[in-house]
Write a protein that holds these residues in place. Structure first.
Motif, short mmCIF file in Angstrom:
data_model
loop_
_atom_site.label_atom_id
_atom_site.label_comp_id
_atom_site.label_asym_id
_atom_site.label_seq_id
_atom_site.Cartn_x
_atom_site.Cartn_y
_atom_site.Cartn_z
N MET A 250 59.34 29.10 46.47
CA MET A 250 58.14 28.80 47.23
C MET A 250 58.53 28.29 48.61
SD MET A 250 54.82 26.58 46.07
CE MET A 250 55.57 24.95 46.12
N LYS A 251 57.78 28.74 49.59
CA LYS A 251 58.01 28.28 50.96
C LYS A 251 56.67 27.77 51.47
CE LYS A 251 59.05 30.40 55.40
NZ LYS A 251 57.75 30.93 55.81
N LEU A 252 56.73 26.72 52.25
CA LEU A 252 55.50 26.16 52.80
C LEU A 252 54.91 27.18 53.78
CD1 LEU A 252 53.96 23.50 52.62
CD2 LEU A 252 55.11 22.80 54.73
N SER A 253 53.63 27.45 53.65
CA SER A 253 53.02 28.45 54.52
C SER A 253 51.88 27.83 55.33
CB SER A 253 52.48 29.62 53.70
OG SER A 253 51.34 29.21 52.96
N MET A 254 51.60 28.45 56.46
CA MET A 254 50.44 28.03 57.26
C MET A 254 49.16 28.18 56.45
SD MET A 254 51.11 26.86 60.34
CE MET A 254 49.74 27.18 61.47
N HIS A 255 49.11 29.24 55.64
CA HIS A 255 47.92 29.47 54.81
C HIS A 255 47.68 28.31 53.86
CE1 HIS A 255 45.48 31.42 51.59
NE2 HIS A 255 45.00 32.13 52.58
N ALA A 256 48.75 27.85 53.20
CA ALA A 256 48.62 26.74 52.25
C ALA A 256 48.13 25.48 52.94
CB ALA A 256 49.96 26.47 51.56
N MET A 257 48.59 25.26 54.18
CA MET A 257 48.26 24.01 54.88
C MET A 257 46.96 24.11 55.68
SD MET A 257 50.47 22.07 53.62
CE MET A 257 49.60 20.70 54.38
N SER A 258 46.33 25.26 55.67
CA SER A 258 45.07 25.37 56.44
C SER A 258 43.95 25.90 55.54
CB SER A 258 45.27 26.25 57.68
OG SER A 258 45.71 27.55 57.33
N VAL A 259 44.02 27.18 55.18
CA VAL A 259 42.96 27.77 54.36
C VAL A 259 42.79 27.00 53.04
CG1 VAL A 259 42.33 29.81 52.99
CG2 VAL A 259 43.07 30.08 55.37
N ASP A 260 43.89 26.73 52.37
CA ASP A 260 43.79 26.04 51.07
C ASP A 260 43.24 24.63 51.23
OD1 ASP A 260 44.87 28.29 49.96
OD2 ASP A 260 46.78 27.38 49.37
N ALA B 65 50.95 22.40 66.39
CA ALA B 65 50.31 21.16 66.86
C ALA B 65 48.80 21.24 66.72
CB ALA B 65 50.70 20.89 68.32
N PHE B 66 48.26 22.43 66.93
CA PHE B 66 46.82 22.64 66.75
C PHE B 66 46.40 22.31 65.32
CE2 PHE B 66 43.43 25.64 65.46
CZ PHE B 66 42.41 25.22 66.29
N LEU B 67 47.17 22.79 64.36
CA LEU B 67 46.85 22.52 62.95
C LEU B 67 47.04 21.03 62.62
CD1 LEU B 67 46.13 23.51 60.08
CD2 LEU B 67 48.58 23.91 59.72
N GLN B 68 48.18 20.46 63.06
CA GLN B 68 48.53 19.08 62.71
C GLN B 68 47.57 18.05 63.31
OE1 GLN B 68 52.37 19.26 64.72
NE2 GLN B 68 53.41 18.71 62.82
N HIS B 69 47.25 18.25 64.58
CA HIS B 69 46.63 17.17 65.33
C HIS B 69 45.23 17.49 65.82
CE1 HIS B 69 50.55 15.56 64.92
NE2 HIS B 69 51.11 16.28 65.87
N TRP B 70 44.75 18.69 65.48
CA TRP B 70 43.40 19.05 65.90
C TRP B 70 42.59 19.51 64.69
CZ3 TRP B 70 40.49 18.72 70.29
CH2 TRP B 70 39.29 19.45 70.31
N ALA B 71 43.02 20.60 64.06
CA ALA B 71 42.21 21.20 63.01
C ALA B 71 42.09 20.28 61.79
CB ALA B 71 42.81 22.56 62.61
N ILE B 72 43.21 19.84 61.25
CA ILE B 72 43.16 19.00 60.05
C ILE B 72 42.42 17.68 60.32
CG2 ILE B 72 44.60 17.60 58.49
CD1 ILE B 72 46.55 19.97 58.31
#
Lengths: 169, 169
Positions: B1-11, B131-138
């Motif tokens: 298993m590898k960490l994916s952008m999908h897992a950390m956003s869509v999921d 950075a968008f995912l880490q500090h904006w979207a989430i």
């Protein structure tokens, strides 16, 4: 560049706690300006059966610190819940950030597949590291940072979304 | 298993919106049980210059949907802000989740290095995808889900952290 557990946990929590510290300062400045005891804000809550601001800050710190410790299989440092001032809360946040920054990215490599056990009041939850980060650690940290922000907002402190987000870049 | 952008956003967002829908149902049930108009809750807010519950739900949906669309370089579907009932808010959340689920993991591969421009009221922010995912979207999605939860909590709806987290595993 590859997405890392470190980027999605340590970096995210460090940034969120930095914002928390910055908007708490605005809360304290508001109390000074309006000439009321800052402790009034620290004891404020959004519902009678919810924790007040001080505890929300303690919990934001503990959930960040303990979640990272769990993911790397360490025993987290324990901080006694004795803060009674904004200054002491800032110190707790700073100690928490110091701990987060002490965890190298290498220690979190592969943590997404680790089996974790999380004792809660009712039962012990079992997670893979990934689900723990996605659905426990991240939501919990943001829950308490947001609640701290909203307690201040509800009490008239002038904050905006930018204070919550910090500098996102 | 590898960490994916999908897992950390869509999921992460799909799960959070599922919890939002579930605790909104408890808000509606509370209104029915206490015999007051559910619209009272929908118009409630935590500060006079904050958005009420309806808008918090709309924003939680839009920030999830628009953030994913930005990360994959799509134009997001637009939902008019016309909801006036819990039923309509549930429908909006369901439509948002449908959109999130329509984005395959492959579309998000490498999104962490993409250059994104995010127009805000004041200025256009430029981010790397990470950075968008880490500090904006989430943070933004959890801000609005938490605020929705706290508006209900502040109004006496019996909710606990478990309602906020949903089933984390």
């Amino acid at each position: 560049m590859k997405l890392s557990m470190h980027a999605m946990s340590v970096d995210v929590f460090t940034h969120a706690l930095g914002s928390l510290s910055a908007f708490l300062e605005k809360g304290q400045a508001h109390a000074t300006q309006k000439k009321f005891e800052p402790a009034v804000l620290l004891a404020s809550r959004l519902a009678p059966d919810m924790f007040p601001l001080t505890r929300q800050v303690q919990l934001a710190c503990d959930l960040a610190k303990n979640s990272i410790a769990r993911l790397v299989g360490q025993e987290p440092p324990r901080f006694p819940d004795t803060e009674t001032s904004f200054e002491e809360l800032h110190a707790r946040i700073a100690r928490t950030i110091d701990y987060l920054k002490s965890v190298p990215a290498s220690a979190l490599e592969g943590a997404e597949t680790r089996d974790l056990k999380v004792p809660t009041r009712g039962e012990t939850l079992e997670f893979k590291g990934l689900a723990f980060l996605q659905h426990w650690a991240i939501p919990n940290v943001f829950f308490h940072v947001t609640t701290a922000y909203l307690i201040l907002r509800h009490n008239g402190v002038e904050l905006g979304k930018r204070d919550f987000l910090g500098n996102p870049r």
